[in-house]
Design an enzyme around this catalytic site. Structure first.
Site, PDB file in Angstrom:
ATOM      1  N   LYS A 107       0.804  -1.214   0.000  1.00 19.13           N
ATOM      2  CA  LYS A 107       0.000   0.000   0.000  1.00 19.13           C
ATOM      3  C   LYS A 107       0.840   1.268   0.000  1.00 19.13           C
ATOM      4  CE  LYS A 107      -3.911  -2.221   2.275  1.00 19.13           C
ATOM      5  NZ  LYS A 107      -3.405  -3.529   2.732  1.00 19.13           N
TER       6      LYS A 107
HETATM    7  C1  LIG Z   1      -4.312  -4.554   2.390  1.00 24.71           C
HETATM    8  C2  LIG Z   1      -3.740  -5.899   2.404  1.00 24.71           C
HETATM    9  C3  LIG Z   1      -4.297  -6.965   1.680  1.00 24.71           C
HETATM   10  C4  LIG Z   1      -5.603  -6.815   0.929  1.00 24.71           C
HETATM   11  O1  LIG Z   1      -5.557  -5.884  -0.112  1.00 24.71           O
HETATM   12  P1  LIG Z   1      -6.904  -5.288  -0.716  1.00 24.71           P
HETATM   13  O2  LIG Z   1      -6.456  -4.318  -1.731  1.00 24.71           O
HETATM   14  O3  LIG Z   1      -7.633  -4.661   0.403  1.00 24.71           O
HETATM   15  O4  LIG Z   1      -7.651  -6.447  -1.285  1.00 24.71           O
HETATM   16  C5  LIG Z   1      -3.660  -8.175   1.680  1.00 24.71           C
HETATM   17  N1  LIG Z   1      -2.532  -8.361   2.384  1.00 24.71           N
HETATM   18  C6  LIG Z   1      -1.965  -7.375   3.096  1.00 24.71           C
HETATM   19  C7  LIG Z   1      -0.750  -7.664   3.865  1.00 24.71           C
HETATM   20  C8  LIG Z   1      -2.544  -6.119   3.115  1.00 24.71           C
HETATM   21  O5  LIG Z   1      -1.983  -5.165   3.852  1.00 24.71           O
END
Ligand SMILES: *Cc1c(COP(=O)(O)O)cnc(C)c1O
Length: 439
Positions: A107
């Site tokens: 992210k």
């Molecule tokens: C946010 C996250 C996900 C899920 O991603 P989405 O875009 O919400 O589907 C999976 N694994 C980790 C470690 C995350 O931080």
């Protein structure tokens, strides 16, 4: 480019409005009016381009009409100052390691990109306040990783204050440190509830007339177009890396999913022509999307706490975008995307097996992706699953399952030295509103 709401009852918005507002007036999610296919020539040469060059080409297709070329290039290059290697785990299964960013979260890219894009718009309009005055307030609900990525992506960015809402006792200690120790323009709010309560507080805040009159609010969850779209860069780059090795002809992309922003970005890439054969959405016990694929019915449920806590989502926001992308055509969706769902015992078992057989340390989220490929990959296909978090972020769990003592990267350790600062909050919207009205 203009953006419309998935609920079709809100006015069309410019990119700036979509980014500043986050969610449309009718609670729908913004969608770009068109998704430009990229030329064949780009895909022919993609394996000779750098990650940043690839990402700029993709970013230009989405944002080039709204951001001048030089600024966009700067935003992209600043955002992507790290690698996302594709690493073989077995002969046919590779992992796309998305955890080499500043907070070791995938992210990071979207968060930083959004921070820089918001800042670009504020500057362009001459709206950047003096003396650190917050012009825009970002509200973000997190089940762990979003909070740290957003807090760090926005840390020290003029004119923007960030409120991170997280469920008390439900994020790992390392994750908590990453957004509660920063200070400056970052406020952590510890909610006595689960992730869905945090998400509901944020959604209600956006809809509240008094709050919106009092302060400018936006979201940095993957409902924000500037947060989720840049994640498409990863998939073009993964394809480029496999193509370089002559392995991309039957590429299957598997994405461990929670709010479905990451896989949604991958699907936007596919719509732009990225030649990925098919997709797998891997879930933990929160199996709402899996059930949708089987039945055609979308039934949101309260989220269940699992080992893979960043995927503990009972009503994935980006389902609305995926539904819209294929105009609600269940057949079209199921012919391109498969699902898988794993309970905690299976996740732990997969981590153990993978470690014993390959020495690769999976984190609980990546484990869902790896297992889904083990279960669903067909002969001739090459599978790539996203490793969405560095295993050290879940060190206690990973060590307990694998009987290891894995190293904590220095970058993570640095966060753990700070002092926790957070505001206690109930899950009642009235309390949250009263707090924000005083800011
Ligand atoms: C946010 C996250 C996900 C899920 O991603 P989405 O875009 O919400 O589907 C999976 N694994 C980790 C470690 C995350 O931080």
């Amino acid at each position: 480019m203009n953006y419309y709401s998935t609920n079709k009852k809100a006015p069309i918005a410019t990119l700036e409005k979509a980014v500043v507002k986050g969610l449309a007036e009718d609670k729908g999610l913004y969608m770009p009016e068109n998704i430009k296919p990229l030329p064949q020539e780009f895909f022919d040469n993609i394996d000779k381009m750098t990650f940043q060059e690839i990402a700029y080409t993709v970013a230009d297709a989405f944002f080039g009409e709204d951001v001048d070329a030089e600024s966009l290039k700067q935003i992209v290059y600043d955002t992507l100052a790290f690698e996302t290697p594709v690493v073989p785990v077995t002969e046919t299964i590779y992992t796309l390691e998305l955890f080499h960013g500043p907070t070791l979260a995938f992210k990071d890219v979207g968060a930083r990109f959004m921070a820089r894009l918001l800042q670009y718009f504020l500057k362009k309009e001459g709206k950047l306040g003096k003396g650190g005055e917050a012009n825009v307030n970002v509200l973000v609900a997190t089940s762990g990783d979003t909070g740290s990525a957003v807090a760090n992506g926005f840390l020290g960015v003029d004119g923007i204050h960030v409120y991170v809402l997280y469920p008390k006792g439900k994020v790992s200690p390392i994750q908590e440190c990453q957004f509660t120790t920063l200070g400056q323009n970052i406020t952590a709010i510890e909610v006595d509830g689960v992730f869905d309560d945090c998400q509901a507080l944020v959604k209600n805040a956006f809809m509240d007339a008094d709050l919106n009159a009092h302060m400018k609010l936006t979201s940095a969850n993957s409902i924000n177009v500037a947060r989720f779209l840049p994640q498409a860069f990863y998939y073009f780059n993964a394809y480029a890396q496999l193509k370089k090795q002559g392995k991309a002809d039957q590429m299957v992309m598997c994405v461990p999913s929670g709010n479905f922003g990451n896989i949604c970005a991958a699907l936007f890439g596919h719509r732009m022509g990225l030649p990925i054969k098919r997709f797998v959405a891997a879930n933990n016990a929160n199996d709402i999307f899996y059930n949708y694929l089987q039945t055609g019915e979308y039934n949101p449920q309260p989220s269940k706490a699992t080992l893979a806590n960043a995927m503990d989502v009972g009503d994935p926001s980006n389902f609305a975008r995926i539904h819209e992308l294929y105009k609600g055509d269940h057949k079209a969706i199921t012919s391109l995307i498969s699902g898988a769902t794993y309970k905690d015992e299976q996740i732990a078992e997969t981590m153990k097996q993978c470690y014993a057989e390959t020495k690769y340390v999976l984190d609980p989220h990546g484990a869902c992706g790896y297992q889904a490929l083990k279960d669903l990959l067909q002969p001739g296909e090459v599978g790539v699953f996203c490793e969405t978090a560095h295993p050290a972020k879940f060190k206690e769990k990973v060590d307990a399952i694998l009987s290891t003592d894995i190293d904590i990267p220095a970058r993570l350790q640095a966060f753990m030295k700070g002092t926790k600062q957070s505001i206690d909050m109930t899950r009642e919207f009235a309390d949250f509103k009263a707090y924000l009205m005083q800011q």
